[in-house]
Design a protein around this motif. Structure first.
Motif, PDB file in Angstrom:
ATOM      1  N   ARG A 105       0.867  -1.187   0.000  1.00 21.56           N
ATOM      2  CA  ARG A 105       0.000   0.000   0.000  1.00 21.56           C
ATOM      3  C   ARG A 105       0.901   1.233   0.000  1.00 21.56           C
ATOM      4  O   ARG A 105       1.880   1.291   0.745  1.00 21.56           O
ATOM      5  CB  ARG A 105      -0.877  -0.045   1.258  1.00 21.56           C
ATOM      6  CG  ARG A 105      -2.052   0.915   1.281  1.00 21.56           C
ATOM      7  CD  ARG A 105      -2.954   0.599   2.470  1.00 21.56           C
ATOM      8  NE  ARG A 105      -3.568   1.810   2.984  1.00 21.56           N
ATOM      9  CZ  ARG A 105      -4.835   2.169   2.741  1.00 21.56           C
ATOM     10  NH1 ARG A 105      -5.616   1.412   2.029  1.00 21.56           N
ATOM     11  NH2 ARG A 105      -5.310   3.293   3.244  1.00 21.56           N
ATOM     12  N   PRO A 106       0.571   2.207  -0.855  1.00 19.51           N
ATOM     13  CA  PRO A 106       1.359   3.448  -0.830  1.00 19.51           C
ATOM     14  C   PRO A 106       1.112   4.162   0.501  1.00 19.51           C
ATOM     15  O   PRO A 106      -0.053   4.274   0.927  1.00 19.51           O
ATOM     16  CB  PRO A 106       0.792   4.270  -1.997  1.00 19.51           C
ATOM     17  CG  PRO A 106      -0.190   3.397  -2.710  1.00 19.51           C
ATOM     18  CD  PRO A 106      -0.529   2.252  -1.836  1.00 19.51           C
TER      19      PRO A 106
ATOM     20  N   ALA B 200      -1.531   6.841   0.987  1.00 20.41           N
ATOM     21  CA  ALA B 200      -2.938   6.460   1.169  1.00 20.41           C
ATOM     22  C   ALA B 200      -3.302   6.477   2.648  1.00 20.41           C
ATOM     23  O   ALA B 200      -4.413   6.859   3.021  1.00 20.41           O
ATOM     24  CB  ALA B 200      -3.203   5.086   0.570  1.00 20.41           C
TER      25      ALA B 200
ATOM     26  N   LEU C 180      -7.803   6.406  -3.122  1.00 21.47           N
ATOM     27  CA  LEU C 180      -6.536   6.650  -3.800  1.00 21.47           C
ATOM     28  C   LEU C 180      -5.916   5.331  -4.269  1.00 21.47           C
ATOM     29  O   LEU C 180      -5.405   5.230  -5.387  1.00 21.47           O
ATOM     30  CB  LEU C 180      -5.574   7.390  -2.872  1.00 21.47           C
ATOM     31  CG  LEU C 180      -4.191   7.671  -3.480  1.00 21.47           C
ATOM     32  CD1 LEU C 180      -4.300   8.734  -4.572  1.00 21.47           C
ATOM     33  CD2 LEU C 180      -3.195   8.109  -2.418  1.00 21.47           C
ATOM     34  N   VAL C 181      -5.975   4.325  -3.410  1.00 22.04           N
ATOM     35  CA  VAL C 181      -5.409   3.017  -3.770  1.00 22.04           C
ATOM     36  C   VAL C 181      -6.094   2.487  -5.033  1.00 22.04           C
ATOM     37  O   VAL C 181      -5.441   2.042  -5.979  1.00 22.04           O
ATOM     38  CB  VAL C 181      -5.564   2.020  -2.597  1.00 22.04           C
ATOM     39  CG1 VAL C 181      -5.079   0.638  -2.998  1.00 22.04           C
ATOM     40  CG2 VAL C 181      -4.807   2.516  -1.364  1.00 22.04           C
TER      41      VAL C 181
ATOM     42  N   VAL D 194      -4.939   4.412  -8.098  1.00 22.07           N
ATOM     43  CA  VAL D 194      -3.586   4.079  -8.564  1.00 22.07           C
ATOM     44  C   VAL D 194      -3.648   2.884  -9.516  1.00 22.07           C
ATOM     45  O   VAL D 194      -3.073   2.886 -10.599  1.00 22.07           O
ATOM     46  CB  VAL D 194      -2.653   3.771  -7.373  1.00 22.07           C
ATOM     47  CG1 VAL D 194      -1.347   3.135  -7.844  1.00 22.07           C
ATOM     48  CG2 VAL D 194      -2.377   5.038  -6.567  1.00 22.07           C
TER      49      VAL D 194
ATOM     50  N   ALA E  59       0.741   7.218  -7.102  1.00 24.43           N
ATOM     51  CA  ALA E  59      -0.033   7.578  -5.907  1.00 24.43           C
ATOM     52  C   ALA E  59       0.116   9.072  -5.623  1.00 24.43           C
ATOM     53  O   ALA E  59      -0.874   9.766  -5.322  1.00 24.43           O
ATOM     54  CB  ALA E  59       0.409   6.738  -4.712  1.00 24.43           C
TER      55      ALA E  59
ATOM     56  N   GLU F 244      -1.828  11.024  -8.293  1.00 28.80           N
ATOM     57  CA  GLU F 244      -3.280  10.904  -8.116  1.00 28.80           C
ATOM     58  C   GLU F 244      -3.751  11.705  -6.907  1.00 28.80           C
ATOM     59  O   GLU F 244      -4.858  12.244  -6.899  1.00 28.80           O
ATOM     60  CB  GLU F 244      -3.678   9.431  -7.952  1.00 28.80           C
ATOM     61  CG  GLU F 244      -3.627   8.629  -9.239  1.00 28.80           C
ATOM     62  CD  GLU F 244      -4.694   9.059 -10.247  1.00 28.80           C
ATOM     63  OE1 GLU F 244      -5.847   9.289  -9.836  1.00 28.80           O
ATOM     64  OE2 GLU F 244      -4.359   9.190 -11.431  1.00 28.80           O
TER      65      GLU F 244
END
Lengths: 507, 507
Positions: free
Chosen positions: A423-424, A427, A435-436, A439, A493, A496
């Motif tokens: 996971r970024p 986020a 957001l995830v 991406v 990420a 976005e």
């Protein structure tokens, strides 16, 4: 060449020798045209490209003749699902085998998400081995249909031999195991519940981590919805199972979940099932072929205590879809599939020695999918396949280490098989699940990468949180092949997040 | 070449270009080795040939190493289904892609019942077109999996377009028909009952002529066994249907029975169903593609009044198995298949424009079988396919006339499609059904011909009588190709009659 030339018979190999190179030429052109792992532009662009090609493909079609108004004119029915393309009708006139093959093969290759590209790493969607695809040509040309011996003499023998080998792989010490070929884990899980039902056991039980096909099979079979057992770390909690289990239950455990590749604690689950006199089916569609690796097969300890097992060789096994298998510890359990059809397996034919194939599937006509599986195993050996499984798992472990060390990423946990869940970190800070999801879609839309998603209960309070997923089934890559993708995920990420702040309604 | 080379990606076409000729060489050698339509010697000979080949195939296998005793020694478990061959285990070591392909392709071809030989005429088992098999290579190499758009971008669009065309073929005047791809008539008939069940209609009704898959689908779905309506001339009796029908029923009619190719009186059945507010599914697996022929499609009048239709392009359509289709007059009915799986069709992905494919099948992973069907239709056009259907039906009509004129044969009745049902007259005189069954097995065992059998209620008093069946799906033959077979049937019947008298216990 005549468009209606046959693939079989004495001239079949020659006709295929003429046409297959045409198809491969189209495919190579399409692969070059695409460039990356997936066509850019998303669904709209792909659909538009198909419509644009439609003109060429329909060139010989009298729908498009000069006297006929274009189909998008007023005679077109707007309720038709394809009215906007005007191609709801099949072409009446053909354009010949060569033209159709070259054009549509190019189109398919240009518009495919190709799992042979390392950046196509979303799903349990493997790049097939050339040896398997080549074997399938012969199976397709001769067209054995696995519903009666007189349509599949040697193909049925080869299948018997191969499935016996699979049964022995799953159940090395059982007295009389057996296995049958299926269309995949979904059908295999259905068989697991069906055989239970025919033994009078009608209540399915599975972990929250189980594949959706378990609930769907229960619905199809007219069984109650599965009782869902809680998980921790995407792994079924044995103590929770122990509490709810009764003798009328069939438990579905998972050896390699779709979300994370985690394996349920099979020995403990098997013990609990035995204690409660419950039946046990293991969905090892993902993890099962680790049995081919001496170092990995310990992960599957306890599998041989299950009453039945689902296995997919279109995951680890590198077969084109479908290459499903269903193994039963007791061959007699498969007797539930027995059916008589006078034209296929009359009693007197069976008594006279013609093998009865009809009871080996819930389908009737069936492709000889066992043939390409058998050719593959003879080509590589189970040791060779096991080495490829090990390679994928080792690569995933190394990629996971890089994720852990990456300042822009968070690792869900160490991979048990070949799935890396990440996971970024932005986020967590402000983008959240939306957001995830964005991406993933942005990378797909850009044609850069195909990565997966998994909802896992990691949110504060135990709610679900969205993660990104790399399912590594490419047998020839190293961790280095995935490092640019990790950076790309972080960069996307960030981009976005900015785009979301500028235009919060954009998806 | 490395045994684990991939079929996709940038080098895929080249690898396939190396390996496929190896497979085709093996196939051509096997076809030449076989000579006739089917290997001689029956199941025992075919199994023995496979065991004999086992030595070569296992040459690199350490199971057969010099230090290990032969597996038929005392360590072999006698309860193993394959213990007599000693090959229940999969080979651990591979022999390489080329050797496995060449040897197993030869073995498969030598041991197949090849429908491209006119004397292989038992079943609805067609000889596939080379164009379809060639198209399948590209589908296999790129391996689109039809359960999510990001695994099958353009393949899903092509499928949508093709199935919309099929829906329009079945329902030319409906407002919003739709169709999905299945593994064949068995799955399509199951869908017919499933959609009924989801509409609250749980009592299946079918003719005594219906395919066994109807009863099997009811069993799988947890529905009551079908109420069976009597037939006359292998055709459902509408007046009998009218008497038993209630609103909670789903009627399965047949457009081309497996036994005789007879079509039920669809317009009358549709009227009766409407009157009783019953649902109607038509199993047109055999006859459906007659819709492609302007002269034959009148036989299918009334089909478009059905709620759903099963269609198989691995019968008339000349596709390798499987190429099943299921059309629904109302696209909304397919909504019953809707299912959500977060990793494949999350709500936010669907809202963002990613097409949801999961509700288009009861399977999850699926081959893109629509691709080779679409390539075939683009190559030949529906007119071209219709001409091949006409050809088969015309040949059957002419063969039937020859049967009628043959002093040693009796014709069941004029073919409606391409099935010729006949009986040696000596069976009526003294051999009976047992003789009929033995003629079929004798021809099969000799490797001379593969012909079918059908039990039909023609015995005095209305009991079943066994008939022989030729199902003519070879698109390039003429009646002359079948005349030697008619004589052979008569000669074999005579020989079996004599053999039966000499040794009444022989089968």
């Amino acid at each position: 060449m005549r468009a209606d030339g046959l693939a079989g018979g004495h001239g079949g190999a020659d006709r295929l020798g003429e046409l297959i190179p045409v198809a491969l030429r189209g495919m190579a052109a399409g692969v070059a045209e695409r460039g990356g792992p997936v066509p850019a532009g998303g669904p709209a662009a792909v659909a538009a490209a198909l419509v644009a090609e439609g003109g060429d493909l329909g060139a010989a079609d009298h729908r498009a003749g000069p006297e006929v108004p274009p189909p998008d004119a007023d005679e077109q029915d707007n309720t038709d699902p394809l009215s906007e393309t005007g191609r709801a009708a099949l072409p009446r006139r053909g354009i010949g085998a060569e033209a159709a093959l070259e054009q549509l093969s190019r189109l398919l290759a240009a518009g495919s998400a190709d799992p042979a590209d390392p950046a196509c790493a979303a799903h349990l969607h493997c790049p097939p081995l050339a040896v398997s695809v080549a074997a399938d040509v012969v199976a397709g040309a001769l067209n054995p249909s696995m519903d009666s011996w007189d349509q599949a003499p040697v193909a049925s023998e080869l299948e018997r031999e191969f499935t016996a080998g699979i049964a022995r792989l799953c159940y090395p010490d059982a007295g009389n195991p057996d296995a049958v070929v299926t269309t995949g884990g979904t059908e295999s899980n259905l068989l697991g519940l069906l055989l239970a039902r025919e033994n009078g056991i009608v209540q399915p039980v599975c972990g929250a981590n189980a594949h959706h096909s378990v609930a769907r099979a229960a619905w199809l079979l007219g069984l109650p919805a599965p009782i869902v057992v809680p998980c921790e770390g995407d792994r079924l909690l044995p103590e929770a199972l122990d509490e709810i289990l009764t003798p009328g239950c069939v438990v579905v455990a998972t050896a390699g979940t779709t979300n994370t590749g985690t394996l349920d604690p099979l020995p403990e689950i098997a013990r609990i099932c035995r204690r409660h006199n419950a039946r046990l089916h293991v969905d090892a569609a993902y993890g099962g072929m680790a049995l081919c690796s001496d170092t990995l097969k310990t992960k599957l300890a306890g599998l041989d205590h299950a009453d039945s097992v689902a296995l997919d060789l279109h995951k680890f096994g590198w077969q084109p879809v479908a290459a499903g298998l269903f193994a039963a510890r007791e061959a007699a359990d498969l007797g539930a599939l027995t059916v008589r059809a006078e034209y296929l397996n009359a009693d007197d034919d069976t008594e006279a020695g013609l093998p009865d194939l009809l009871g080996r599937s819930i389908r009737t006509s069936r492709r000889p999918d066992a043939f390409r599986m058998a050719v593959t195993v003879h080509a590589l050996g189970t040791d060779g396949l096991g080495a490829l499984v090990e390679r994928c798992c080792a690569t995933a472990a190394e990629v996971a280490r890089h994720v852990e060390e990456h300042p822009g990423l968070r690792l869900w946990g160490p991979p048990e098989l070949s799935t890396v869940v990440l996971r970024p970190v932005v986020a967590d800070e402000s983008g959240g699940d939306e957001l995830v999801a964005r991406v993933r879609r942005a990378l797909l839309e850009a044609g850069t990468a195909v990565i997966g998603r998994a909802a896992l209960p990691t949110a504060p309070g135990g709610g679900n949180q969205l993660w990104l997923k790399l399912t590594l089934l490419h047998p020839h890559t190293t961790a280095a092949d995935y490092l640019p993708l990790l950076d790309r995920i972080v960069a996307t990420a960030g981009a976005e997040l900015v785009a979301g702040r500028e235009s919060p309604v954009a998806s």
